[in-house]
Design an enzyme around this catalytic site. Structure first.
Site, short mmCIF file in Angstrom:
data_model
loop_
_atom_site.label_atom_id
_atom_site.label_comp_id
_atom_site.label_asym_id
_atom_site.label_seq_id
_atom_site.Cartn_x
_atom_site.Cartn_y
_atom_site.Cartn_z
N CYS A 277 28.70 46.21 46.15
CA CYS A 277 27.70 46.85 45.28
C CYS A 277 26.33 46.95 45.95
CB CYS A 277 27.58 46.13 43.95
SG CYS A 277 28.95 45.07 43.55
N ARG A 306 36.11 36.51 50.26
CA ARG A 306 35.76 35.60 49.16
C ARG A 306 36.37 34.24 49.43
NH1 ARG A 306 36.33 39.35 43.72
NH2 ARG A 306 34.85 40.91 44.47
N GLN A 324 38.90 46.42 48.99
CA GLN A 324 38.80 47.01 47.65
C GLN A 324 38.87 48.53 47.72
OE1 GLN A 324 35.72 46.01 44.89
NE2 GLN A 324 35.72 43.85 45.43
N ASP A 326 37.04 50.61 46.12
CA ASP A 326 35.83 50.41 45.31
C ASP A 326 35.05 51.70 45.11
OD1 ASP A 326 34.06 48.95 43.88
OD2 ASP A 326 33.11 47.95 45.59
N HIS A 328 31.06 52.85 43.10
CA HIS A 328 29.97 52.61 42.16
C HIS A 328 29.48 53.95 41.67
CE1 HIS A 328 30.32 48.84 44.36
NE2 HIS A 328 30.06 48.33 43.17
N LYS A 412 33.02 44.80 30.45
CA LYS A 412 33.97 45.38 31.41
C LYS A 412 35.36 45.54 30.83
CE LYS A 412 35.13 40.99 33.51
NZ LYS A 412 35.59 40.27 34.66
N HIS A 458 30.90 49.87 38.02
CA HIS A 458 31.66 49.39 39.17
C HIS A 458 33.12 49.62 38.80
CE1 HIS A 458 28.45 46.30 40.38
NE2 HIS A 458 28.07 46.70 39.20
C1 TSB Z 1 34.80 46.87 41.29
N1 TSB Z 1 31.84 44.77 42.37
C2 TSB Z 1 33.09 45.03 41.70
C3 TSB Z 1 33.66 46.34 42.22
O1 TSB Z 1 32.67 47.34 42.27
C4 TSB Z 1 34.04 43.87 41.99
O2 TSB Z 1 34.02 43.33 43.08
N2 TSB Z 1 34.86 43.53 40.99
S1 TSB Z 1 35.96 42.37 41.07
O3 TSB Z 1 35.35 41.16 41.48
O4 TSB Z 1 36.62 42.35 39.81
O5 TSB Z 1 36.99 42.75 42.17
C5 TSB Z 1 37.65 43.99 42.11
C6 TSB Z 1 39.16 43.83 42.17
O6 TSB Z 1 39.54 43.14 43.34
C7 TSB Z 1 39.75 42.99 41.04
O7 TSB Z 1 39.96 43.77 39.90
C8 TSB Z 1 41.07 42.51 41.63
O8 TSB Z 1 42.08 43.47 41.41
C9 TSB Z 1 40.78 42.47 43.13
N3 TSB Z 1 40.63 41.10 43.65
C10 TSB Z 1 39.68 40.20 43.30
N4 TSB Z 1 39.82 39.05 43.99
C11 TSB Z 1 40.89 39.23 44.80
C12 TSB Z 1 41.54 38.41 45.78
N5 TSB Z 1 41.11 37.19 46.05
N6 TSB Z 1 42.63 38.90 46.43
C13 TSB Z 1 43.06 40.16 46.17
N7 TSB Z 1 42.48 40.97 45.28
C14 TSB Z 1 41.41 40.53 44.60
ZN ZN Z 2 30.64 46.47 42.47
#
Ligand code: TSB
Ligand code: ZN
Length: 582
Positions: A277, A306, A324, A326, A328, A412, A458
């Protein structure tokens, strides 16, 4: 699969069985100390301190045998009520129980324990009446688990088990479990050479092998195409940012425990990014925008890192390095509903294409009373939450509402799916955000010439390519649709001596058309090669024998079918062409 925790009868039975397990372990390992033994969705577990002993699956039959012995001996299970003082005295040599008792509310004067023969354990209960009630149980697996889930603490031994009322129920459950194991993407991923891991790379850092890379590329192309048609603008940004970037966004304060530690390079302090983001906020801020330009949709297939607990990482489903899908979406407040609708439409469209039917929508709302967590603008929250509800209602989507589960920056929508093994996970997500654009001082010029702050959505449709691939492998049991299969066609000559030349010609013609085709020219029997073709879940096996050479045809067998069909190459190409088109 039945949720044992939510079934009242099975809950008590499994809880009692956890005590039976602890009782048996105490007989076998005199110095064993017990932490907690809760009931979970799939049965129960108990966390046990066995000193230096590390249990393996090979230890389970012996423990089960001891459990059976105690069960047969039909010992009454008695409830004992103690004052806190008495409890502290009774368990004075057990630091784990002391810890539990210490944490109990001062006002709760009565603490209960359950005793069966020579074994006593703290427990709120209720329990079954006698050890004989636990007859149909099975210990499932063993793993390490840190005391209180903290990796700085001692590693305890966690034994998982399950208990049912009848033998039939237990057997049914064990069969289901076996099937789930076969569907587990970690097994399929290995069998089909999709991904690997290596200690030298690290935990939760899978390596995508050539077959996996094809799947991922296909998924990227698929979603890129859809997004581009919807007006998304795709960017590439670095997978690191400075600590200051994440201080500006607020992640440094709110998300730090999920991030890898920072590193210094010259004068700059970097972090591996956990989210994209902030980068996209800067991309938006790079230009002046008019109200007429909005929505502006910035997309990226973006790598994030992460910190996930080491016990939580799982194949491709939960990783520490992810990509992702992703985007925005920067919108005016009056465009929230319409844009959210487009996201939901896209989610439904993608799920339809992939035949995903078992999913649940969950709307996460704020707790209006929690003024500390949620920024204070009731009108904004109410309007946004109502918009989300309206859109889901309009589509006729069923959803649950989770109060107090919203992010601090906005409500959300999450889409939850159930993996073959383990609890539900979120696949797609769409999150409204009123805060980040303010923190980055983003604006657009409104119709009256004044500067306004956009709202951000997002959204990630696949979630991550990692998690989506894990899920789709489990949904299809590895038999992916033709357009997604790493190897689409397998050309098998019956006898290399007579048929390889013609088989190679067919292979070349298919390869020329850009199909992902392989030629199995090993000197093995046809039956062997066919079996392997099926095991590798290749959608079409093409058999070339004398009949095919003589008549200038091919014979093919589709995955899952017993029928062999003979046709000419042109007709076959038309057939697969139609199948590839979604
Ligand atoms: C959608 N900032 C927002 C983005 O813009 C975001 O990061 N959202 S999130 O934290 O929900 O992460 C997005 C998606 O990543 C989740 O819906 C999930 O499907 C996937 N995700 C999250 N953590 C993991 C992980 N550790 N391993 C694999 N996929 C993951
Ligand atoms: Zn985001």
């Amino acid at each position: 699969m039945i949720n044992i925790k939510e079934n009242e009868k099975l809950n008590v039975l499994n809880h009692s069985c956890a005590h039976l397990l602890a009782h048996a372990v105490k007989h076998l390992y005199k110095d064993a100390k017990f932490w907690v033994g809760p009931v979970i969705e799939s049965g129960f577990y108990y966390d046990i301190d066995l000193g230096d002993k590390v249990l393996t699956e090979d230890d389970l039959p012996q423990i089960e045998k001891e459990m059976k012995k105690i069960s047969k001996s039909d010992k009454l299970i008695k409830r004992i009520e103690l004052t806190k003082e008495e409890a502290l005295d009774m368990f004075k040599d057990d630091p784990y129980k002391i810890d539990l008792i210490d944490r109990m509310d001062e006002s709760s004067t009565i603490i209960s324990a359950y005793k069966q023969d020579d074994f006593i354990d703290l427990c709120r209960g209720p329990h079954m009446n006698t050890t004989k009630d636990m007859k149909y149980f099975k210990l499932i697996k063993v793993s390490g688990a840190y005391y209180k889930g903290d990796s700085k603490n001692k590693m305890l031994q966690r034994i998982y088990g399950v208990c049912f009322e009848t033998e039939e129920d237990l057997n049914n459950y064990l069969n289901e479990l076996e099937e789930a194991k076969l569907r587990d993407h970690r097994k399929i991923g290995k069998d089909l050479d999709i991904f690997m891991s290596h200690d030298l790379v690290g935990k939760g850092m899978p390596l995508w092998l050539p077959n996996g890379a094809i799947i991922r590329k296909q998924l990227e192309n698929y979603i890129y195409d859809k997004e581009r048609k919807m007006g998304y603008l795709h960017v590439y940004t670095p997978c690191v940012g400075t600590v200051d970037l994440y201080k500006t966004s607020g992640h440094w304060d709110h998300y730090k425990e999920n991030m890898f530690p920072s590193m210094k390079v010259d004068e700059e302090e970097f972090v591996l990014r956990p989210m994209n983001c902030p980068h996209h906020m800067l991309v938006y801020g790079n230009e002046i925008h008019s109200y007429r330009d909005l929505p502006i949709r910035i997309g990226e297939f973006a790598t994030d890192f992460r910190y996930e607990a080491s016990g939580a990482v799982k194949g491709l489903e939960r990783v520490r390095c992810m990509c992702q899908n992703d985007a925005h979406l920067f919108v005016r407040p009056d465009q929230i509903g319409e844009e959210f609708k487009k996201v939901v439409e896209l989610i439904l469209d993608v799920y339809r294409d992939f035949g995903i039917k078992n999913y649940k929508f969950r709307l996460s709302m704020r707790d209006p009373l929690d003024k500390e967590k949620y920024f204070d603008d009731d009108d904004m929250w109410n309007e946004a939450e109502n918009k989300l509800r309206e859109v889901l209602d309009e589509f006729g989507c069923e959803y649950t509402e989770a109060i107090g589960e919203a992010a601090f920056y906005g409500p959300k929508l999450d889409v939850e799916v159930k993996p073959a093994v383990g609890p539900e996970v979120t696949l797609s997500t769409c999150q409204l955000d009123f805060l980040l654009p303010r923190r980055f001082e983003l604006t657009y010029v409104d119709s009256d010439g004044s500067k306004k702050t956009p709202v951000v959505l997002h959204r990630a449709i696949f979630g991550t390519f990692d998690r989506f691939t894990a899920f789709i492998l489990e949904e299809t049991k590895g038999a992916l649709p033709l357009w997604l299969s790493p190897i689409q066609l397998n050309v098998i000559p019956v006898n290399n001596e007579y048929h390889l030349e013609y088989a190679t010609k067919i292979y070349d013609l298919l390869k020329e058309k850009d199909y992902r085709v392989q030629l199995d020219s090993r000197n093995e029997k046809l039956g062997y090669k066919m079996r392997e073709s099926v095991m590798k879940k290749i959608p079409y096996s093409i058999i070339i024998g004398q009949k095919e050479v003589d008549s200038n045809t091919i014979s093919y067998r589709k995955y899952g079918s017993e029928e062999t069909i003979t046709t000419n190459l042109e007709d076959f190409k038309n057939l697969i062409e139609n199948e590839i088109k979604l």
